[in-house]
Design a protein around this motif. Structure first.
Motif, PDB file in Angstrom:
ATOM      1  N   ALA A   1       0.651  -1.322   0.152  1.00  0.00           N
ATOM      2  CA  ALA A   1       0.054  -0.061   0.009  1.00  0.00           C
ATOM      3  C   ALA A   1       1.059   1.304  -0.084  1.00  0.00           C
ATOM      4  O   ALA A   1       0.472   2.447  -0.659  1.00  0.00           O
ATOM      5  N   ALA A   2       2.080   1.210   0.557  1.00  0.00           N
ATOM      6  CA  ALA A   2       2.782   2.361   0.876  1.00  0.00           C
ATOM      7  C   ALA A   2       3.475   2.514  -0.417  1.00  0.00           C
ATOM      8  O   ALA A   2       3.995   3.827  -0.682  1.00  0.00           O
ATOM      9  N   ALA A   3       3.637   1.446  -1.245  1.00  0.00           N
ATOM     10  CA  ALA A   3       4.289   1.701  -2.602  1.00  0.00           C
ATOM     11  C   ALA A   3       3.459   2.245  -3.646  1.00  0.00           C
ATOM     12  O   ALA A   3       4.308   2.805  -4.766  1.00  0.00           O
ATOM     13  N   GLU A   4       2.263   2.365  -3.607  1.00  0.00           N
ATOM     14  CA  GLU A   4       1.195   2.648  -4.502  1.00  0.00           C
ATOM     15  C   GLU A   4       1.598   4.125  -5.173  1.00  0.00           C
ATOM     16  O   GLU A   4       1.308   4.464  -6.033  1.00  0.00           O
ATOM     17  N   PRO A   5       1.386   4.962  -4.210  1.00  0.00           N
ATOM     18  CA  PRO A   5       1.733   6.424  -4.526  1.00  0.00           C
ATOM     19  C   PRO A   5       2.816   6.847  -5.686  1.00  0.00           C
ATOM     20  O   PRO A   5       2.772   7.500  -6.541  1.00  0.00           O
ATOM     21  N   ASP A   6       3.911   5.913  -5.246  1.00  0.00           N
ATOM     22  CA  ASP A   6       5.064   6.259  -6.044  1.00  0.00           C
ATOM     23  C   ASP A   6       5.053   5.411  -7.325  1.00  0.00           C
ATOM     24  O   ASP A   6       5.533   6.033  -8.475  1.00  0.00           O
ATOM     25  N   LEU A   7       4.548   4.195  -7.376  1.00  0.00           N
ATOM     26  CA  LEU A   7       4.139   3.557  -8.617  1.00  0.00           C
ATOM     27  C   LEU A   7       3.229   4.143  -9.542  1.00  0.00           C
ATOM     28  O   LEU A   7       3.460   4.292 -10.632  1.00  0.00           O
ATOM     29  N   PHE A   8       2.298   4.920  -8.920  1.00  0.00           N
ATOM     30  CA  PHE A   8       1.079   5.396  -9.905  1.00  0.00           C
ATOM     31  C   PHE A   8       1.643   6.960 -10.100  1.00  0.00           C
ATOM     32  O   PHE A   8       0.607   7.729 -10.534  1.00  0.00           O
ATOM     33  N   ARG A   9       2.735   7.453  -9.647  1.00  0.00           N
ATOM     34  CA  ARG A   9       3.141   8.808 -10.122  1.00  0.00           C
ATOM     35  C   ARG A   9       3.281   9.019 -11.831  1.00  0.00           C
ATOM     36  O   ARG A   9       3.563   8.107 -12.387  1.00  0.00           O
ATOM     37  N   ARG A  10       2.376  10.012 -12.111  1.00  0.00           N
ATOM     38  CA  ARG A  10       2.250  10.046 -13.561  1.00  0.00           C
ATOM     39  C   ARG A  10       3.299   9.972 -14.621  1.00  0.00           C
ATOM     40  O   ARG A  10       4.410  10.689 -14.321  1.00  0.00           O
ATOM     41  N   HIS A  11       3.358   9.100 -15.494  1.00  0.00           N
ATOM     42  CA  HIS A  11       4.431   8.956 -16.342  1.00  0.00           C
ATOM     43  C   HIS A  11       5.727   8.769 -15.937  1.00  0.00           C
ATOM     44  O   HIS A  11       6.552   9.648 -16.384  1.00  0.00           O
ATOM     45  N   SER A  12       6.069   8.049 -14.883  1.00  0.00           N
ATOM     46  CA  SER A  12       7.190   7.863 -14.434  1.00  0.00           C
ATOM     47  C   SER A  12       7.661   6.351 -14.281  1.00  0.00           C
ATOM     48  O   SER A  12       6.634   5.308 -14.185  1.00  0.00           O
TER      49      SER A  12
END
Length: 345
Positions: free
Chosen positions: A156-167
């Motif tokens: 869950a903690a990884a999701e914000p970084d994973l879904f950072r737009r076009h990265s």
């Protein structure tokens, strides 16, 4: 007391097990997926040696070395089993249960297909580098991987970084030496450059490489023939990379197919105009005809997202599907890895 014949059998089995493993261990240590399946293969050979004396031992050996299931397909049937991996069934959602997928019990029993636990997956991928490159479909597959390999809080903690737009995104499981990389590569030219340039400069090749594209090309170019030409370039670059690697074996390569598109649910007028069933069929034909897939002599084994999504009917926007679909894709890939690794021995 153990008979003299059994003693001889045990001695022969030990020779079969430890001598080849000792000789091959250093070479296979570069690819833990292959090492894992090598241990399974040799263990089966031990079982063959001991079976006349201790009939129950083969099952004990398989259970000890194979975390997936108590039996695995023979080498003669493994190729045919690969063609059945996408034959999953879907159970409908209800107020009490979420939509779920499974292999038919008879098929799972015959081919040894099984869903992996976190421990199983970590054992299979121990020491491996997994790279997934593509668009949002590829990103959702990485999310499924993280949810299996990591504990729920870490995933869950990884999701914000994973879904950072076009990265891009990188994750690791240090206890197992597993690395997972997502490369944002929505266009086919991005994938070709990854294969021809970036991976050639890397200190080593990924053990598992998953590529996929087409949705952005469909939206912005809407030209199936040009898409096919780009696929041919990807296949050529992948074959070139495989042949240039100084140390075998080459990566396990997978192609992430296009999802089924529910046109009325697409969220912009441009998408609804350009991303329809006729265009999708034309793009799928190019995948079939451009020799990119293993079944046609190409480098990639297909992860057929289209077939899975047609069965699920679980999309919020007509293009991206619920996590259960990418969970199925992931387990299909894992089972293919086991079978492919056995075939490489």
């Amino acid at each position: 007391m153990v008979s003299a014949g059994a003693q001889v059998g045990v001695f022969a089995a030990c020779v079969v097990l430890f001598v080849p493993m000792g000789l091959a261990g250093w070479h296979l240590s570069r690819n833990k997926v292959l090492f894992f399946s090598g241990a399974l293969f040799v263990s089966l050979a031990v079982g063959v040696h001991l079976s006349p004396y201790l009939p129950s031992l083969p099952h004990l050996l398989i259970a000890s070395f194979h975390p997936l299931h108590p039996a695995s397909p023979s080498s003669s049937s493994s190729a045919s089993c690969l063609s059945f991996l996408h034959r999953v069934t879907w159970s409908p959602a209800s107020p009490a249960t979420a939509r779920a997928w499974s292999w038919p019990p008879s098929l799972a029993s015959t081919c040894g297909f099984a869903r992996l636990t976190r421990h199983d997956a970590s054992t299979l991928l121990n020491g491996s580098w997994i790279m997934v490159a593509g668009d949002s479909q590829a990103r959702l597959l990485v999310l499924a991987l993280l949810r299996l390999l990591l504990d729920p809080a870490a995933a869950a903690a990884a999701e914000p970084d994973l879904f950072r737009r076009h990265s891009d995104y990188h994750a690791a499981v240090p206890a197992r030496g597993i690395s997972v990389d997502f490369i944002w590569a929505p266009f086919e030219a991005n994938l070709t450059r990854l294969l021809r340039e970036d991976l050639r400069l890397a200190p080593r090749a990924p053990d598992v490489l998953v590529l996929g594209s087409g949705l952005w090309h469909m939206l912005h170019a809407t030209d199936a023939s040009r898409y096919g030409d780009a696929l041919a370039a990807i296949a050529d670059a992948a074959n070139s990379l495989r042949s240039s690697l100084p140390v075998p074996p080459p990566p396990h390569m997978f192609w992430l197919g296009l999802p089924h598109l529910v046109n009325p649910m697409l969220n912009t007028e441009a998408k609804r105009a350009r991303m329809n069933s006729t265009v999708l069929q034309a793009y799928d034909r190019e995948v079939d005809e451009r020799c990119i897939l293993r079944r046609d002599g190409g480098p990639f084994r297909l992860l057929d997202v289209g077939k899975l999504t047609r069965g699920c009917e679980c999309t919020p926007d007509g293009m991206h599907y619920d996590g259960v679909v990418y969970d199925a894709v992931m387990h299909i890939m894992f089972n293919a890895l086991v079978i492919e690794s056995q075939q490489r021995i």
